[in-house]
Design an enzyme around this catalytic site. Structure first.
Site, mmCIF file in Angstrom:
data_model
loop_
_atom_site.group_PDB
_atom_site.id
_atom_site.type_symbol
_atom_site.label_atom_id
_atom_site.label_comp_id
_atom_site.label_asym_id
_atom_site.label_seq_id
_atom_site.Cartn_x
_atom_site.Cartn_y
_atom_site.Cartn_z
ATOM 1 N N THR A 81 0.903 -1.067 -0.185
ATOM 2 C CA THR A 81 -0.049 0.060 -0.090
ATOM 3 C C THR A 81 0.976 1.217 -0.013
ATOM 4 O O THR A 81 1.883 1.170 0.767
ATOM 5 C CB THR A 81 -1.143 -0.019 1.100
ATOM 6 O OG1 THR A 81 -1.930 1.277 0.974
ATOM 7 C CG2 THR A 81 -0.397 -0.101 2.561
ATOM 8 N N GLU A 82 0.332 2.280 -0.804
ATOM 9 C CA GLU A 82 1.251 3.464 -1.297
ATOM 10 C C GLU A 82 1.789 4.119 0.020
ATOM 11 O O GLU A 82 2.735 4.701 0.092
ATOM 12 C CB GLU A 82 0.809 4.296 -2.210
ATOM 13 C CG GLU A 82 -0.336 4.851 -1.647
ATOM 14 C CD GLU A 82 -1.169 5.894 -2.680
ATOM 15 O OE1 GLU A 82 -0.714 5.427 -3.996
ATOM 16 O OE2 GLU A 82 -1.921 6.648 -2.203
ATOM 17 N N ASN A 83 0.835 4.271 1.299
ATOM 18 C CA ASN A 83 1.195 5.138 2.157
ATOM 19 C C ASN A 83 2.261 4.323 3.265
ATOM 20 O O ASN A 83 2.519 4.827 4.213
ATOM 21 C CB ASN A 83 0.031 5.174 3.157
ATOM 22 C CG ASN A 83 -0.967 4.193 3.178
ATOM 23 O OD1 ASN A 83 -1.221 3.312 2.487
ATOM 24 N ND2 ASN A 83 -1.709 4.163 4.289
#
Lengths: 230, 233
Positions: free
Chosen positions: B60-62
């Site tokens: 997940t990009e975060n």
């Protein structure tokens, strides 16, 4: 030398009108709400704010924008179902928006902290967000020149600090914290707790204290409720 | 460069695919052990159909690898969310990292597959999925541009047509681009398309798109729905 205080208001009191401020957080996770709300209280104006988003609901960054203190937002994803404070200012022409692809935003901040003058990235090539920027072909691939984002101040939320400002974070609340801490002249961090120097395992330090100027202890730091969209 | 194989047989299914069936179809095409990013919205449904023993790791990009299912009840932790800001869980072997590392991971070509939604995809794999360009619309891009060009393979999940019946597979995108020549496959309710980016599907760069399978339409009917030349594998 790091200063440790209980007062968010004291910690942000010298941020002047017109400052550029990096604000950590991805939506509500990692957003230093108490530091931002102290900034609302000081009345500082004409701020340029760098964050992934442009505020959620009516707290933290949304409150700062709603109070009319922000002249410009540099972010990747302003539009959310609960970004009504930003949306209203933007539609009224009262706030400037610089939209940056998220990875370019992160790398531009990282570059500032690492002393990099500029970098070529493939992200955004051929899109409207690369218009007017220098393009170079390297080994058959196209890259766009991006410049660092330096700031006067960074407001960051971490989990734990020790007496010299070493920081650890919690889960995905880490997000922009480490790179923002390094990219500002003065870095102000709110943490849940401060442990004695020597009590933090050096192997688990994520942000070394060299990047940290002020630590504010907010033991019950409230995190806004996550909302169900980006 | 795609590491995925091009199938040699063409399949014609009897009915259009619903969202769940489409998600299951994408999941079945993700190789065991792959590192995958599922963006936000509809593509996240794909995770429901990944076999637990597939060894697929979700990014997940975060700032996380090893993301688990959505969190409920006591498992909700405001510090643990996905790219859509929905509370999630962590799986054994998970790791956390800051945003610059997370996007270096994408841009550096370390992710095998990302799955994104789209407004339009062109026959040569250009993607438009972030902005309609309408006056008054507030633009937001997030991580779409980094993901689209960073993953080894970019899959798009979308309905083939707009509500007005226009094809979203187009000769050239009219919406602002997210990335140039980045899409390798398009999964839609009526067909799965393979984009011939490097002639790796045998098209020789003639601008045609390979149709791997259709659902609820024949190949000939599909040709009438999209404005680009099509081929069977």
């Amino acid at each position: 030398m790091v200063t440790i205080t209980q007062s968010a208001l004291d910690a942000v009191a010298d941020i002047p009108d017109g400052a550029t401020v990096l604000i950590g957080g991805f939506g509500p996770a990692g957003q230093p709400v108490e530091l931002i709300e102290a900034l609302v209280e000081t009345g500082t104006r004409d701020l340029t704010v760098v964050n992934n988003n442009a505020g959620n609901g009516d707290v933290g960054l949304a409150a700062l924008i709603g109070a009319g203190r922000v002249r410009k937002v540099i972010c990747s994803f302003p539009r959310q179902h609960d970004s009504h404070q930003f949306d209203a200012k933007y539609r009224a022409g009262e706030i400037e928006l610089e939209l940056v692809p998220q990875g370019n935003l992160a790398e531009r901040i990282r570059a500032a902290g690492a002393g990099i003058g500029a970098f070529f990235t493939p992200t955004g090539y051929g899109t409207p967000l690369a218009e007017g920027k220098e393009v170079r072909e390297i080994d058959g691939r196209h890259y766009v020149l991006e410049l660092p984002i330096r700031a006067d101040y960074a407001l960051v939320k971490a989990h734990r600090a020790d007496g010299v400002g070493n920081l650890t974070y919690r889960k995905t609340a880490r997000n922009f914290g480490p790179i923002m801490a390094a990219a500002a002249t003065t870095t102000i961090v709110q943490v849940h707790e401060v442990v004695p120097t020597g009590a933090m395992d050096p192997e688990v330090v994520v942000t070394p204290g060299i990047y940290v100027d002020r630590v504010v202890v907010v033991p019950t730091a409230a995190t806004p409720r996550p909302e169900e969209d980006q | 460069m795609s590491s995925l194989k091009t199938p040699s047989t063409f399949i014609e299914g009897p009915t259009r695919l619903g969202k769940a069936e489409l998600a299951a179809l994408v999941a079945a095409d993700i190789p065991d052990g792959a590192f995958v990013n599922l963006g936000i919205g509809q593509p996240t449904l794909v995770s429901n159909y990944l076999a637990p023993d597939s060894g697929v790791t979700l990014h997940t990009e975060n700032g996380m690898l090893g993301m688990g299912p959505e969190a409920h009840g006591d498992d909700v932790d405001p510090d643990l969310i996905n790219a859509g800001k929905i509370p999630v869980t962590e799986l054994p072997g998970a790791s956390y990292f800051h945003h610059a590392d997370s996007f270096a991971m994408m841009r550096g070509g370390h992710l095998d597959i990302c799955v994104l939604g789209a407004y339009q995809v062109s026959a040569r794999g250009d993607l438009a999925n972030w902005h309609t360009g309408e006056p008054g619309a507030i633009p937001a891009v997030g991580g779409a541009m980094d993901l689209a060009i960073g993953a080894k393979d970019t899959f798009v999940m979308m309905t083939l047509q707009t509500r007005e019946g226009q094809s979203k597979l187009v000769e050239a995108c009219t919406y602002p681009l997210t990335g140039v020549g980045c899409v390798s496959r398009i999964y839609t309710d009526v067909a799965v398309f393979l984009i011939d980016r490097d002639g790796d599907h045998g098209g020789g760069g003639d601008g045609s798109v390979v149709v791997r399978e259709t659902h609820g339409v024949t190949f000939e009917e599909l040709e009438g729905l999209v404005p680009v030349p099509l081929r069977r594998p």
